[in-house]
Design a protein around this motif. Structure first.
Motif, mmCIF file in Angstrom:
data_model
loop_
_atom_site.group_PDB
_atom_site.id
_atom_site.type_symbol
_atom_site.label_atom_id
_atom_site.label_comp_id
_atom_site.label_asym_id
_atom_site.label_seq_id
_atom_site.Cartn_x
_atom_site.Cartn_y
_atom_site.Cartn_z
ATOM 1 N N ALA A 13 0.759 -1.410 0.077
ATOM 2 C CA ALA A 13 -0.045 0.042 -0.057
ATOM 3 C C ALA A 13 0.789 1.220 -0.060
ATOM 4 O O ALA A 13 0.525 2.169 -0.713
ATOM 5 N N ASP A 40 -3.574 -8.032 -7.228
ATOM 6 C CA ASP A 40 -3.482 -8.067 -5.623
ATOM 7 C C ASP A 40 -3.496 -9.571 -5.166
ATOM 8 O O ASP A 40 -4.558 -9.964 -5.169
ATOM 9 N N ASP A 46 -4.278 -1.828 2.762
ATOM 10 C CA ASP A 46 -5.025 -1.183 1.909
ATOM 11 C C ASP A 46 -4.791 -1.193 0.627
ATOM 12 O O ASP A 46 -5.155 -0.175 -0.235
ATOM 13 N N TRP A 48 -5.661 -2.989 -2.107
ATOM 14 C CA TRP A 48 -6.683 -3.150 -2.875
ATOM 15 C C TRP A 48 -7.822 -1.674 -3.059
ATOM 16 O O TRP A 48 -7.864 -1.257 -4.181
ATOM 17 N N LYS A 49 -7.660 -1.085 -2.056
ATOM 18 C CA LYS A 49 -8.354 0.134 -1.789
ATOM 19 C C LYS A 49 -7.666 1.141 -2.787
ATOM 20 O O LYS A 49 -8.362 1.933 -3.415
ATOM 21 N N ILE A 50 -6.672 1.162 -2.671
ATOM 22 C CA ILE A 50 -5.751 2.242 -3.467
ATOM 23 C C ILE A 50 -5.929 1.957 -4.896
ATOM 24 O O ILE A 50 -5.898 2.847 -5.870
ATOM 25 N N SER A 52 -8.185 0.406 -6.395
ATOM 26 C CA SER A 52 -9.559 0.386 -7.007
ATOM 27 C C SER A 52 -9.811 1.931 -6.955
ATOM 28 O O SER A 52 -10.374 2.411 -8.139
ATOM 29 N N ASP A 53 -9.381 2.792 -6.082
ATOM 30 C CA ASP A 53 -9.546 4.192 -6.358
ATOM 31 C C ASP A 53 -8.903 4.663 -7.492
ATOM 32 O O ASP A 53 -9.261 5.601 -8.172
ATOM 33 N N ARG A 65 -8.193 -8.688 -7.679
ATOM 34 C CA ARG A 65 -7.877 -9.065 -6.633
ATOM 35 C C ARG A 65 -8.265 -10.472 -6.045
ATOM 36 O O ARG A 65 -9.403 -10.936 -6.599
ATOM 37 N N SER A 316 -11.371 -4.387 -11.105
ATOM 38 C CA SER A 316 -11.403 -2.880 -11.137
ATOM 39 C C SER A 316 -11.158 -2.382 -12.398
ATOM 40 O O SER A 316 -9.892 -2.672 -12.659
#
Length: 318
Positions: A13, A40, A46, A48-50, A52-53, A65, A316
């Motif tokens: 991350a 991923d 974090d 995957w959140k990064i 995805s964003d 992922r 994503s």
């Protein structure tokens, strides 16, 4: 599309925003049409959140992922399946591989006609005892065994023609040996380029000494698969016939000698009391088992089905 950049990762991350900005800068400077595939491999931070964003804001960025950690080979397999670029670049997400190397790698594929170009981290910033010396030993053994003359099989920074990644099967822990897999499929023009190796900026390495032990075991596996993977009967069957033949001839000689002694009126112990009889019998049994192993291997090859080696939780940008 010029480029597909496939990046397997696990808990990176901290590195991802900087890596994304660096790649974007290089791509725009060279006017490449491109996609970046972040795979991923079951991160628990974090990451995957990064991803995805970023993919929601930039159509060049795509993410896959896994449901859990399946391994780097499986992550590369998933990325290769999605890659659409004329040239496919693989690199690690820890910022130790420099995106500035990509334009030259791209030229070596498109202009110099290489099927595959592997990076060579000639100057490394890793621990000499825990990584450098084992790596040198491993690379030497890989060169001698495979016939592929690369100095750094472990370097994650590599470039491929698209047709190469679409025609190789990366499974288990075979990502180290993709050049060997490519050679086995007929892609023999394999080059090497000295690349910059950067010290790790964030976090700690995900690899320990066990990866080199596993690497040598995988080396034995890929040597065997290279020679006999598509014809197991040639190995097991041939050795089985030889062993059975030796055992049969030995048993025949033992029996003939006993019969000759009886014919000549000489005292002779029973064949079953001669330890060499059991040795020859054991040899025939082992030979029969090897032959059957080769036969079963051939049957499995004829009837094998494609089995999923990983589970994707979500994507994503795809």
């Amino acid at each position: 599309m010029n480029l597909s950049i496939v990046i397997p990762l696990l808990n990176e991350a901290e590195s991802l925003p900087e890596l994304y900005a660096w790649i974007t800068k290089v791509m725009q400077k060279n006017n490449f049409s491109y996609e970046v595939l972040f795979i991923d491999d079951g991160s628990t931070d974090d990451s995957w959140k990064i991803i995805s964003d970023i993919s929601h804001d930039d159509s060049h960025i795509k993410g896959i992922r896994f449901q859990r950690n399946f391994g780097k080979s499986q992550a590369l397999h998933a990325g290769f399946a999605q890659a659409e670029g004329e040239v496919v670049i693989t690199m690690d997400a820890d910022l130790q591989d420099s995106p500035d190397e990509i334009p030259e790698l791209y030229k070596m594929i498109t202009q110099e006609g290489y099927h595959l170009v592997s990076g060579w981290k000639k100057k490394r910033y890793d621990s000499v005892i825990s990584k450098n010396l084992p790596s040198k030993l491993f690379n030497w053994a890989a060169r001698q065994t495979s016939g592929v003359k690369l100095n750094d099989f472990n370097c994650g920074l590599k470039a491929y023609k698209n047709e190469v990644v679409k025609n190789i099967e990366v499974s288990g822990e075979m990502h180290r040996y993709i050049p060997v897999l490519a050679k086995n499929e007929g892609f023999t023009k394999i080059g090497e380029k000295v690349v910059i190796h950067q010290a790790r900026k964030y976090g700690t390495t995900k690899f320990g000494m066990s990866r080199f032990i596993n690497g040598f075991l995988d080396l034995i596996t890929i040597w065997f698969l290279s020679k006999f993977g598509k014809r197991p009967m040639h190995f097991f069957g041939a050795n089985g016939v030889i062993m059975f033949g030796i055992g049969f001839i030995a048993a025949f000689i033992i029996g003939a000698r006993k019969l000759y002694k009886l014919y000549m009126g000489e005292p002779a112990i029973l064949v079953t009391q001669d330890p060499w009889f059991y040795i020859s019998l054991t040899t025939m049994v082992i030979g029969t088992q090897l032959f059957l192993a080769g036969f079963i291997g051939e049957m499995i090859l004829k009837n094998k089905s494609n089995i999923s080696r990983y589970k994707i939780a979500e994507t994503s940008g795809l």
